[in-house]
Write a protein that holds these residues in place. Structure first.
Motif, PDB file in Angstrom:
ATOM      1  N   GLY A 119       0.813  -1.216   0.000  1.00  0.00           N
ATOM      2  CA  GLY A 119       0.000   0.000   0.000  1.00  0.00           C
ATOM      3  C   GLY A 119       0.841   1.258   0.000  1.00  0.00           C
ATOM      4  O   GLY A 119       0.539   2.226  -0.696  1.00  0.00           O
ATOM      5  N   SER A 120       1.914   1.252   0.785  1.00  0.00           N
ATOM      6  CA  SER A 120       2.764   2.432   0.885  1.00  0.00           C
ATOM      7  C   SER A 120       3.484   2.711  -0.427  1.00  0.00           C
ATOM      8  O   SER A 120       3.499   3.851  -0.915  1.00  0.00           O
ATOM      9  N   LEU A 121       4.083   1.681  -1.005  1.00  0.00           N
ATOM     10  CA  LEU A 121       4.817   1.874  -2.260  1.00  0.00           C
ATOM     11  C   LEU A 121       3.886   2.307  -3.388  1.00  0.00           C
ATOM     12  O   LEU A 121       4.226   3.196  -4.178  1.00  0.00           O
ATOM     13  N   SER A 122       2.722   1.659  -3.469  1.00  0.00           N
ATOM     14  CA  SER A 122       1.798   2.037  -4.544  1.00  0.00           C
ATOM     15  C   SER A 122       1.321   3.479  -4.355  1.00  0.00           C
ATOM     16  O   SER A 122       1.159   4.221  -5.335  1.00  0.00           O
ATOM     17  N   SER A 123       1.128   3.908  -3.090  1.00  0.00           N
ATOM     18  CA  SER A 123       0.732   5.295  -2.826  1.00  0.00           C
ATOM     19  C   SER A 123       1.870   6.266  -3.125  1.00  0.00           C
ATOM     20  O   SER A 123       1.671   7.301  -3.761  1.00  0.00           O
ATOM     21  N   LEU A 124       3.079   5.932  -2.638  1.00  0.00           N
ATOM     22  CA  LEU A 124       4.226   6.808  -2.884  1.00  0.00           C
ATOM     23  C   LEU A 124       4.510   6.938  -4.377  1.00  0.00           C
ATOM     24  O   LEU A 124       5.004   7.974  -4.842  1.00  0.00           O
ATOM     25  N   PHE A 125       4.211   5.904  -5.119  1.00  0.00           N
ATOM     26  CA  PHE A 125       4.408   5.931  -6.569  1.00  0.00           C
ATOM     27  C   PHE A 125       3.303   6.714  -7.260  1.00  0.00           C
ATOM     28  O   PHE A 125       3.539   7.452  -8.219  1.00  0.00           O
ATOM     29  N   SER A 126       2.060   6.563  -6.749  1.00  0.00           N
ATOM     30  CA  SER A 126       0.917   7.174  -7.427  1.00  0.00           C
ATOM     31  C   SER A 126       0.800   8.672  -7.162  1.00  0.00           C
ATOM     32  O   SER A 126       0.375   9.426  -8.052  1.00  0.00           O
ATOM     33  N   VAL A 127       1.166   9.129  -5.966  1.00  0.00           N
ATOM     34  CA  VAL A 127       1.022  10.556  -5.638  1.00  0.00           C
ATOM     35  C   VAL A 127       1.865  11.444  -6.552  1.00  0.00           C
ATOM     36  O   VAL A 127       1.343  12.417  -7.116  1.00  0.00           O
ATOM     37  N   PRO A 128       3.169  11.161  -6.749  1.00  0.00           N
ATOM     38  CA  PRO A 128       3.934  11.993  -7.690  1.00  0.00           C
ATOM     39  C   PRO A 128       3.381  11.937  -9.107  1.00  0.00           C
ATOM     40  O   PRO A 128       3.428  12.947  -9.835  1.00  0.00           O
ATOM     41  N   ILE A 129       2.867  10.771  -9.516  1.00  0.00           N
ATOM     42  CA  ILE A 129       2.266  10.665 -10.848  1.00  0.00           C
ATOM     43  C   ILE A 129       1.091  11.624 -10.957  1.00  0.00           C
ATOM     44  O   ILE A 129       0.970  12.381 -11.931  1.00  0.00           O
ATOM     45  N   ALA A 130       0.212  11.606  -9.947  1.00  0.00           N
ATOM     46  CA  ALA A 130      -0.961  12.484  -9.975  1.00  0.00           C
ATOM     47  C   ALA A 130      -0.563  13.963  -9.954  1.00  0.00           C
ATOM     48  O   ALA A 130      -1.115  14.770 -10.707  1.00  0.00           O
ATOM     49  N   LEU A 131       0.398  14.314  -9.091  1.00  0.00           N
ATOM     50  CA  LEU A 131       0.850  15.710  -9.032  1.00  0.00           C
ATOM     51  C   LEU A 131       1.462  16.144 -10.352  1.00  0.00           C
ATOM     52  O   LEU A 131       1.247  17.270 -10.814  1.00  0.00           O
ATOM     53  N   PHE A 132       2.233  15.244 -10.964  1.00  0.00           N
ATOM     54  CA  PHE A 132       2.868  15.560 -12.246  1.00  0.00           C
ATOM     55  C   PHE A 132       1.825  15.771 -13.333  1.00  0.00           C
ATOM     56  O   PHE A 132       1.865  16.772 -14.065  1.00  0.00           O
ATOM     57  N   VAL A 133       0.877  14.859 -13.437  1.00  0.00           N
ATOM     58  CA  VAL A 133      -0.158  14.974 -14.475  1.00  0.00           C
ATOM     59  C   VAL A 133      -0.993  16.227 -14.259  1.00  0.00           C
ATOM     60  O   VAL A 133      -1.235  17.005 -15.193  1.00  0.00           O
ATOM     61  N   ASP A 134      -1.430  16.465 -13.019  1.00  0.00           N
ATOM     62  CA  ASP A 134      -2.299  17.618 -12.737  1.00  0.00           C
ATOM     63  C   ASP A 134      -1.584  18.954 -12.911  1.00  0.00           C
ATOM     64  O   ASP A 134      -2.232  19.981 -13.115  1.00  0.00           O
ATOM     65  N   ASN A 189      -4.657  22.774 -17.945  1.00  0.00           N
ATOM     66  CA  ASN A 189      -4.703  24.157 -18.436  1.00  0.00           C
ATOM     67  C   ASN A 189      -6.019  24.480 -19.127  1.00  0.00           C
ATOM     68  O   ASN A 189      -6.060  25.287 -20.051  1.00  0.00           O
ATOM     69  N   GLY A 190      -7.078  23.822 -18.694  1.00  0.00           N
ATOM     70  CA  GLY A 190      -8.370  24.070 -19.316  1.00  0.00           C
ATOM     71  C   GLY A 190      -8.801  22.983 -20.275  1.00  0.00           C
ATOM     72  O   GLY A 190      -9.920  23.035 -20.806  1.00  0.00           O
ATOM     73  N   THR A 191      -7.944  22.010 -20.528  1.00  0.00           N
ATOM     74  CA  THR A 191      -8.285  20.876 -21.381  1.00  0.00           C
ATOM     75  C   THR A 191      -8.000  19.571 -20.637  1.00  0.00           C
ATOM     76  O   THR A 191      -7.374  19.574 -19.575  1.00  0.00           O
ATOM     77  N   LEU A 192      -8.429  18.458 -21.227  1.00  0.00           N
ATOM     78  CA  LEU A 192      -8.215  17.142 -20.628  1.00  0.00           C
ATOM     79  C   LEU A 192      -7.037  16.403 -21.236  1.00  0.00           C
ATOM     80  O   LEU A 192      -6.857  15.210 -20.980  1.00  0.00           O
ATOM     81  N   TYR A 193      -6.223  17.103 -22.039  1.00  0.00           N
ATOM     82  CA  TYR A 193      -5.049  16.449 -22.622  1.00  0.00           C
ATOM     83  C   TYR A 193      -4.152  15.787 -21.569  1.00  0.00           C
ATOM     84  O   TYR A 193      -3.720  14.645 -21.744  1.00  0.00           O
ATOM     85  N   PRO A 194      -3.816  16.496 -20.467  1.00  0.00           N
ATOM     86  CA  PRO A 194      -2.943  15.857 -19.469  1.00  0.00           C
ATOM     87  C   PRO A 194      -3.550  14.581 -18.876  1.00  0.00           C
ATOM     88  O   PRO A 194      -2.844  13.588 -18.673  1.00  0.00           O
ATOM     89  N   ILE A 195      -4.857  14.598 -18.609  1.00  0.00           N
ATOM     90  CA  ILE A 195      -5.516  13.417 -18.049  1.00  0.00           C
ATOM     91  C   ILE A 195      -5.471  12.266 -19.054  1.00  0.00           C
ATOM     92  O   ILE A 195      -5.148  11.118 -18.702  1.00  0.00           O
ATOM     93  N   GLY A 196      -5.772  12.553 -20.300  1.00  0.00           N
ATOM     94  CA  GLY A 196      -5.774  11.525 -21.332  1.00  0.00           C
ATOM     95  C   GLY A 196      -4.404  10.928 -21.557  1.00  0.00           C
ATOM     96  O   GLY A 196      -4.250   9.693 -21.639  1.00  0.00           O
ATOM     97  N   LEU A 197      -3.391  11.769 -21.654  1.00  0.00           N
ATOM     98  CA  LEU A 197      -2.025  11.269 -21.844  1.00  0.00           C
ATOM     99  C   LEU A 197      -1.550  10.505 -20.610  1.00  0.00           C
ATOM    100  O   LEU A 197      -0.821   9.512 -20.730  1.00  0.00           O
ATOM    101  N   GLY A 198      -1.957  10.978 -19.425  1.00  0.00           N
ATOM    102  CA  GLY A 198      -1.607  10.264 -18.198  1.00  0.00           C
ATOM    103  C   GLY A 198      -2.182   8.865 -18.201  1.00  0.00           C
ATOM    104  O   GLY A 198      -1.497   7.889 -17.852  1.00  0.00           O
TER     105      GLY A 198
END
Length: 414
Positions: free
Chosen positions: A359-374, A378-387
């Motif tokens: 749980g810890s590793l998957s969370s530590l891995f997922s949080v930076p991914i989410a912060l990076f994508v978000d 910029n008003g579009t869903l391109y980052p979400i789609g590419l993520g």
């Protein structure tokens, strides 16, 4: 195709399946409630606590997972040393303290500190619940129970934003935290009056730093465990990017207003359907087969979603976005329970520490991914789609690596 439903000796003392599923879902649902009930209030909290921008308010969600990553590392060994019930009692106590900090917050910094404390505490019930399930079930049987639990659990993210929105209509945002206190009290009362300890004293491991390092080394160097864990991190990281930005997407980009909780519930319902389907099918086809199909499904979804984004300059009509996400999240729902069950399968009596590290590793891995994508929103869903596309593909690669490292005898599909 012959299946084996393996249970441990303590399973003879377990509750009936319906009550057990409902109880475990309630214990783990504190996580979803603490996240999703907050979504409609992010703007109000950001304004009240003078947040610099919308991304700072998003930290109320993303930092919660960072706090859980640390909390799980503590509660895993604690649950194996002191028992599952002690971990839940301590975790709920810390959760209450964090909730009180959030209720009284006057600045965003205090709010974020309270959220981290909350998350640290809620890790206790989550880890202990996972360990209890692993104490009683293994293999496809565990995946089946996990799917039923996810089916009940998914009602919380479906209803929590609606509940949060309702609280805001009649009260102010601090009263959302009052709701957390009530649910924590009711869940704790139910658990301690009905569920017995599943880790007897003779099976508990006295905490030893040497044993902790040895067990951690075993888990961290177990190729299949780490492969499935990294795959979970990729899948959840991409999903968390959507989750933390969902209020901005639907209320900001699409101007959905008070329809947001219902749109969110509709998409969460897709994961609930997937969990029910998985619970029905996993004993027939096996979790590995369903996982492979779901990985193909999420990849195809991501490709189609990006094509649609290109066709509509990054912001398709709301109905189309909801429809394609509903389809894609069905496959995501199949992956959630199965990947976790496959990662936990080799860990036996170190289920508490195993659940903690996974749980810890998957969370530590997922949080930076989410912060990076978000950070690219910029008003579009391109980052979400590419993520979605990049990290779903990486998840598929991680699963392939895990499967190659798994001995044929461990394959539960045969």
């Amino acid at each position: 195709m012959q299946q084996q439903e393996s249970v441990s000796p303590v399973a003879k003392k377990r509750l009936g399946l319906v009550e057990f599923v409902a109880l475990m879902a309630t214990m783990t649902s504190l996580v979803a409630l603490s996240i999703d009930a907050m979504l409609p209030a992010l703007d109000a909290i950001g304004e009240a606590l003078h947040a610099n921008d919308a991304s700072e308010a998003h930290l109320i969600v993303t930092l919660f997972f960072a706090g859980m990553a640390v909390g799980q590392l503590f509660f895993g060994p604690f649950a194996d040393t002191r028992g599952r019930r002690a971990a839940i009692l301590l975790g709920l106590t810390i959760f209450v303290v964090g909730t009180l900090i959030c209720m009284s917050a006057q600045t965003m910094t205090t709010m974020l500190i309270g959220r981290v404390v909350q998350a640290f505490g809620v890790s206790g019930p989550r880890i202990a619940a996972m360990a209890i399930i692993r104490d009683l079930y293994v293999g496809d049987a565990m995946a089946r129970v996990m799917s039923f639990i996810m089916m009940v659990f998914i009602l919380v993210p479906m209803l929590a934003p609606i509940v949060g929105q309702t609280v805001l209509l009649f009260f102010s945002w601090p009263h959302i935290f009052s709701l957390f206190l009530i649910v924590a009290f009711l869940a704790g009362t139910w658990f301690f009056t009905r569920q017995s300890e599943t880790l007897p004293r003779q099976r508990r491991q006295r905490f030893s730093f040497t044993r902790f390092l040895s067990s951690s080394k075993y888990i961290l160097t177990h190729a299949s465990v780490m492969g499935y864990t990294l795959a979970m991190g990729c899948i959840f990281g991409a999903f968390l990017a959507y989750l933390s930005a969902s209020q901005t997407i639907f209320q900001g980009y699409y101007q959905a207003g008070k329809l947001f909780p219902f749109i969110f519930a509709t998409l969460a319902f897709s994961i609930g359907i997937a969990s029910f389907f998985n619970g029905q099918m996993v004993m027939r086809f096996g979790m590995r087969t369903l996982c492979r199909v779901a990985l193909v499904g999420v990849t195809v979804f991501a490709v189609i979603f990006n094509f649609i984004l290109l066709s509509y300059a990054g912001l398709p009509p709301l109905w189309l976005t909801v429809m394609i996400m509903f389809t894609g999240f069905f496959f995501v729902g199949i992956l959630f329970g199965n990947l976790n069950a496959m990662a936990m399968q080799p860990l036996g009596d170190m289920a508490g520490l195993g659940a903690a590290i996974i749980g810890s590793l998957s969370s530590l891995f997922s949080v930076p991914i989410a912060l990076f994508v978000d950070s690219f929103l910029n008003g579009t869903l391109y980052p979400i789609g590419l993520g979605f596309l990049v990290f779903f593909v990486l998840a598929g690669i991680c699963v392939r690596m895990a499967e190659r490292a798994t001995p044929c005898s461990a394959n539960t599909d045969t």
